[in-house]
Write a protein that holds these residues in place. Structure first.
Motif, PDB file in Angstrom:
ATOM      1  N   THR A 217      93.895 -18.223  59.177  1.00  0.00           N
ATOM      2  CA  THR A 217      93.831 -19.252  60.220  1.00  0.00           C
ATOM      3  C   THR A 217      93.696 -18.619  61.598  1.00  0.00           C
ATOM      4  OG1 THR A 217      95.184 -20.740  58.899  1.00  0.00           O
ATOM      5  CG2 THR A 217      95.032 -21.218  61.242  1.00  0.00           C
ATOM      6  N   GLY A 218      94.470 -17.575  61.847  1.00  0.00           N
ATOM      7  CA  GLY A 218      94.364 -16.889  63.125  1.00  0.00           C
ATOM      8  C   GLY A 218      92.972 -16.331  63.348  1.00  0.00           C
ATOM      9  N   LEU A 219      92.366 -15.785  62.298  1.00  0.00           N
ATOM     10  CA  LEU A 219      91.022 -15.228  62.418  1.00  0.00           C
ATOM     11  C   LEU A 219      90.003 -16.320  62.718  1.00  0.00           C
ATOM     12  CD1 LEU A 219      89.041 -12.872  62.167  1.00  0.00           C
ATOM     13  CD2 LEU A 219      88.950 -13.304  59.703  1.00  0.00           C
ATOM     14  N   VAL A 220      90.059 -17.417  61.970  1.00  0.00           N
ATOM     15  CA  VAL A 220      89.089 -18.499  62.169  1.00  0.00           C
ATOM     16  C   VAL A 220      89.214 -19.097  63.561  1.00  0.00           C
ATOM     17  CG1 VAL A 220      88.429 -20.813  61.420  1.00  0.00           C
ATOM     18  CG2 VAL A 220      88.911 -19.049  59.720  1.00  0.00           C
ATOM     19  N   MET A 221      90.437 -19.419  63.971  1.00  0.00           N
ATOM     20  CA  MET A 221      90.614 -20.035  65.282  1.00  0.00           C
ATOM     21  C   MET A 221      90.307 -19.050  66.410  1.00  0.00           C
ATOM     22  SD  MET A 221      91.120 -23.128  64.793  1.00  0.00           S
ATOM     23  CE  MET A 221      91.263 -23.462  66.548  1.00  0.00           C
ATOM     24  N   GLY A 222      90.565 -17.771  66.180  1.00  0.00           N
ATOM     25  CA  GLY A 222      90.197 -16.773  67.180  1.00  0.00           C
ATOM     26  C   GLY A 222      88.693 -16.725  67.388  1.00  0.00           C
ATOM     27  N   VAL A 223      87.942 -16.796  66.286  1.00  0.00           N
ATOM     28  CA  VAL A 223      86.479 -16.810  66.387  1.00  0.00           C
ATOM     29  C   VAL A 223      86.001 -18.071  67.103  1.00  0.00           C
ATOM     30  CG1 VAL A 223      84.349 -16.969  65.043  1.00  0.00           C
ATOM     31  CG2 VAL A 223      86.120 -15.343  64.377  1.00  0.00           C
ATOM     32  N   VAL A 224      86.625 -19.213  66.788  1.00  0.00           N
ATOM     33  CA  VAL A 224      86.258 -20.472  67.449  1.00  0.00           C
ATOM     34  C   VAL A 224      86.500 -20.371  68.956  1.00  0.00           C
ATOM     35  CG1 VAL A 224      86.854 -22.916  67.675  1.00  0.00           C
ATOM     36  CG2 VAL A 224      86.618 -21.902  65.408  1.00  0.00           C
ATOM     37  N   PHE A 225      87.648 -19.825  69.338  1.00  0.00           N
ATOM     38  CA  PHE A 225      87.958 -19.635  70.756  1.00  0.00           C
ATOM     39  C   PHE A 225      86.906 -18.773  71.437  1.00  0.00           C
ATOM     40  CE2 PHE A 225      92.450 -21.049  70.477  1.00  0.00           C
ATOM     41  CZ  PHE A 225      92.538 -21.692  71.708  1.00  0.00           C
ATOM     42  N   LEU A 226      86.568 -17.653  70.815  1.00  0.00           N
ATOM     43  CA  LEU A 226      85.630 -16.718  71.432  1.00  0.00           C
ATOM     44  C   LEU A 226      84.229 -17.309  71.531  1.00  0.00           C
ATOM     45  CD1 LEU A 226      86.730 -13.363  69.752  1.00  0.00           C
ATOM     46  CD2 LEU A 226      87.147 -14.101  72.106  1.00  0.00           C
ATOM     47  N   VAL A 227      83.771 -17.973  70.477  1.00  0.00           N
ATOM     48  CA  VAL A 227      82.410 -18.517  70.467  1.00  0.00           C
ATOM     49  C   VAL A 227      82.261 -19.635  71.492  1.00  0.00           C
ATOM     50  CG1 VAL A 227      80.725 -19.777  69.091  1.00  0.00           C
ATOM     51  CG2 VAL A 227      81.922 -17.833  68.097  1.00  0.00           C
ATOM     52  N   LEU A 228      83.184 -20.592  71.477  1.00  0.00           N
ATOM     53  CA  LEU A 228      83.087 -21.696  72.426  1.00  0.00           C
ATOM     54  C   LEU A 228      83.297 -21.214  73.864  1.00  0.00           C
ATOM     55  CD1 LEU A 228      84.847 -24.633  70.549  1.00  0.00           C
ATOM     56  CD2 LEU A 228      82.411 -24.230  70.889  1.00  0.00           C
ATOM     57  N   GLY A 229      84.194 -20.243  74.047  1.00  0.00           N
ATOM     58  CA  GLY A 229      84.389 -19.701  75.380  1.00  0.00           C
ATOM     59  C   GLY A 229      83.151 -19.002  75.908  1.00  0.00           C
ATOM     60  N   ALA A 230      82.391 -18.389  75.007  1.00  0.00           N
ATOM     61  CA  ALA A 230      81.197 -17.664  75.422  1.00  0.00           C
ATOM     62  C   ALA A 230      80.017 -18.588  75.711  1.00  0.00           C
ATOM     63  CB  ALA A 230      80.801 -16.648  74.351  1.00  0.00           C
TER      64      ALA A 230
END
Length: 327
Positions: free
Chosen positions: A195-208
């Motif tokens: 879960t941490g990995l998936v949400m971390g990727v979501v944070f990074l992608v949307l932030g970018a």
């Protein structure tokens, strides 16, 4: 009051994780004490005023500097709240129940598997939303004083999320992703990590990519003094324009200067050579691409819509997995 009391599986869930709820309440109280104390400290030093009537904090106002740092780090910490919620749902709330087998006890109390999972997710979401509202309220107390200072503009990571609605959508997505991971993996630590990995990727992608949702506005002006974005706009790109209106890459002239033998820096004729290169290519004006502050709420809503779609898909998948394994 009895009608407002939690009953059945809701009471069980709250009772089971009451320490976590107390920890969340403590975090709110401590945050309020810190921000409130710093606002009082800041108020002890009078502001200085510009000739035009504007005001700014005095250079020796340590309270203001500490408040600014607290708000800066507070916004960064708020970003971790959805991640923590998702990890909690995936691990202790769902996966550990299956790993230890304690979910079977709940299912023997005339509670369907779907109702059991729904109770846990609704309880967690409500507690997370209440905590988030309180923390964002505390953040606003400090934000009203330091908004617009270094690293605290409306489009920066931290202030952007903490002053809008997108964090609530991140919480919903994290709850749904955590539930799906817990049901699929059923191992506490592995589900938390996933879960941490998936949400971390979501944070990074949307932030970018969030500032690619809407087209930028462009401001042009004559070459010379720096062209600034109006009204605290978010600058995305800047450069030179030729007389035909085409954008010109200044690197062409920098490369020409660097390739010229006998030059020892820009002061040794390099600047003149650079200016002649610009004149030869007809670079007579400049531009700046920017997002105006009015793009804040449309961008928030678009990003929230993406997260809500992710939350809906993950929640639907989670209940389908539960129904398939526990009809």
């Amino acid at each position: 009051m009895s009608t407002l009391a939690l009953k059945g599986p809701y009471w069980v869930t709250v009772r089971q994780y009451r320490r976590t709820l107390w920890l969340a309440g403590t975090a709110v109280v401590v945050s309020l004490a810190v921000i409130g104390g710093l606002r009082i400290w800041d108020a002890q030093a009078p502001d200085r005023y510009y000739v035009d009537g504007g005001r700014y904090a005095a250079d020796d106002n340590r309270g203001y500097e500490m408040l600014r740092l607290a708000v800066e780090y507070g916004g960064a910490y708020l970003l971790f709240l959805p991640l923590l919620v998702g990890v909690f749902v995936a691990g202790p709330l769902v996966a550990r129940e299956f790993e230890s087998g304690t979910y079977k006890l709940s299912l023997t109390q005339s509670v369907s598997p779907a109702a059991w999972l729904r109770t846990k997710l609704l309880s967690t979401t409500a507690a997370a939303f209440l905590t988030l509202i309180a923390l964002m309220g505390v953040y606003r107390i400090g934000w009203g004083r330091v908004a617009g200072s270094w690293n605290l503009d409306w489009a920066e990571r931290g202030p952007y999320e903490a002053t809008g609605v997108v964090l609530f959508a991140y919480v919903l997505a994290a709850v749904a992703v955590g539930a799906l991971a817990g049901l699929l993996i059923r191992r506490t630590l592995v589900a938390m990590a996933a879960t941490g990995l998936v949400m971390g990727v979501v944070f990074l992608v949307l932030g970018a990519y969030r500032w690619s949702f809407l087209p930028v506005k462009t401001l042009t002006g004559p070459a010379g003094p720096t062209l600034w974005t109006p009204d605290h706009g978010l600058m995305m790109d800047t450069g030179l324009l030729t007389s035909s209106g085409a954008r010109f890459d200044q690197q062409v002239c920098w490369d020409e200067v660097n390739r010229t033998p006998g030059l020892d820096g820009m002061d040794d004729g390099g600047m003149k050579l650079f200016d002649r290169c610009l004149t030869r290519h007809g670079a007579t004006s400049q531009y700046v691409d920017y997002h105006p502050q009015s793009h804040f709420w449309p961008t928030q809503l678009i990003e929230s819509g993406i997260l809500l779609a992710l939350a809906a898909l993950a929640a639907l998948a989670a209940f389908r997995v539960l129904r398939a394994r526990h009809p």
